[in-house]
Write an enzyme that holds these catalytic residues in place. Structure first.
Site, PDB file in Angstrom:
ATOM      1  N   CYS A  75       3.012  -0.194   0.832  1.00 20.45           N
ATOM      2  CA  CYS A  75       1.770  -0.680   1.136  1.00 20.45           C
ATOM      3  C   CYS A  75       1.860  -1.409   2.523  1.00 20.45           C
ATOM      4  CB  CYS A  75       1.698  -1.669   0.047  1.00 20.45           C
ATOM      5  SG  CYS A  75       0.143  -2.611   0.081  1.00 20.45           S
ATOM      6  N   CYS A 130       0.243  -4.630   2.433  1.00 21.00           N
ATOM      7  CA  CYS A 130       1.167  -5.874   1.717  1.00 21.00           C
ATOM      8  C   CYS A 130       2.205  -6.205   2.725  1.00 21.00           C
ATOM      9  CB  CYS A 130       1.622  -5.424   0.479  1.00 21.00           C
ATOM     10  SG  CYS A 130       0.484  -4.322  -0.444  1.00 21.00           S
ATOM     11  N   ASP A 131       2.940  -5.384   3.432  1.00 21.94           N
ATOM     12  CA  ASP A 131       4.013  -5.508   4.013  1.00 21.94           C
ATOM     13  C   ASP A 131       4.048  -5.421   5.591  1.00 21.94           C
ATOM     14  OD1 ASP A 131       5.030  -6.110   1.557  1.00 21.94           O
ATOM     15  OD2 ASP A 131       5.739  -3.917   1.345  1.00 21.94           O
TER      16      ASP A 131
END
Ligand code: NDP
Length: 317
Positions: free
Chosen positions: A133, A136-137
């Site tokens: 992701c 997300c990261d």
């Protein structure tokens, strides 16, 4: 007892909830404890959902769907389903917190789960440079070099997003033909931070504590090489989440839940399926939403039919 319980809170689940709620069925939505909102919670800009000419962020779109469902009377529980009883006229759903809910009908809209490369170090370095992701990261990879694995729209989207942070983004694809749409592929190709490595299969992910590189093999020449990267984003598609219904609902050869023609009717009466869990091909937010509509209408029709038979039964007594 509920009329209908909807399992899943992506575009299919929430659209089914909007339709079922508007039909006065007061649906209960089991939205999952961590992954509520589905895959769109992990995406950035959604540019192809009709009605949003300026685009909309994935999480905003899902929040709006959730609010729309709740506005019409859907109840949402943020927990995971751990067991299902689907056969028989009364269906039961057991949640992670131990609660058990019953309904006459179930709409199963659990979506799909990210595929893994299947490499020994992938799991070990997950969270330590290996990710599924970018939204997300991605921010952890400021001024770093990363590789995105895959050749579909997800890989293009992840790579394009990662250029906000990383200095260099490699797209590593196992062939030289792409599943990605022309628009997304062209955007990635035009980005000077993105470099394509085609006909390359990932054989190793290196790193003791954090990812330091990947080992590639050229699928044409057999030549092996190491690519120094600090991040690996795996974007090789997803598989339908059917583990709760194995042996209960009929599946297709592709592993999706089998439904009757264009309907959402599964092999078990009163159980309907919608979204990516039935769709091996299109997998779009809008097709999932359409499929959620079909499921809500099918469930509504089923509930009317069982109510009619119950009335006819009691009238005959
Ligand atoms: P896809 O199935 O479209 O693509 C998967 C890619 O990963 C393919 O290039 C495939 O290679 C490769 N792959 C699969 N397994 C492996 C493996 N074990 N090792 C290496 N490579 C592998 O999945 P996506 O997630 O990209 O897209 C799914 C759907 O979601 C599509 O319909 C897409 O259009 C949609 N989507 C739309 C977006 C948007 O419009 N904004 C954004 C993201 C996704 P090969 O081709 O060789 O099989």
């Amino acid at each position: 007892m509920r009329h209908v319980i909807i399992i899943g809170s992506g575009p299919a689940g929430y659209t089914a909830a909007i339709y079922a709620a508007r039909a006065n069925l007061a649906p209960l939505v089991i939205a999952s404890s961590v992954e509520f909102g589905g895959e769109l919670m992990k995406t950035t800009e959604v540019e192809n959902f009709p009605g949003f000419p300026e685009g909309i962020m994935g999480p905003d779109l899902m929040t709006r769907m959730q609010q729309q469902a709740e506005k019409f009377g859907a109840e949402i529980i943020y927990d995971d389903v751990v067991a299902l009883e689907l056969e028989g006229p009364v269906k039961a759903v057991t949640l992670g917190n131990g609660d058990r809910h019953e309904a006459h009908a179930i709409i199963y809209a659990t979506g799909s789960a990210y595929r893994k490369l299947g490499l020994p170090d992938e799991e070990r370095l997950s969270g330590y440079g290996v990710s599924w992701c970018a939204t997300c990261d991605g921010a952890f990879f400021r001024q770093k070099t990363v590789a995105v694995i895959g050749g579909g729209d997800s890989a293009m989207e992840e790579a394009t997003f990662l250029t906000r942070f990383a200095d260099t983004v490699y797209i590593v694809h196992r062939s030289d033909t792409f599943r990605a749409s022309a628009a997304m592929l062209d955007r990635a190709r035009a980005d000077e931070k993105i470099q394509f490595i085609t006909n390359a299969r990932v054989q190793h992910i290196y790193g003791a504590e954090l990812v330091t590189g990947i080992g590639l093999i050229d699928t044409v020449t057999g030549e092996e090489r190491t690519l120094d990267v600090q991040g690996v984003f795996v974007a090789i598609g997803a598989d339908p989440r059917t583990h709760l219904v194995h042996g209960v609902l009929e599946l297709t050869e592709q592993g999706t839940i089998a439904v009757d023609g264009r309907s959402s009717r599964t092999s078990v009466p009163g159980v309907f399926a919608a979204g990516d869990v039935v769709d091996p091909t299109y997998k779009q937010a809008i097709t999932a939403a359409g499929s959620g509509t079909v499921a809500a209408l099918d469930a509504q029709h089923y509930l009317e039919t069982i109510a009619d038979s119950a009335r006819a039964g009691s009238a005959a007594v």
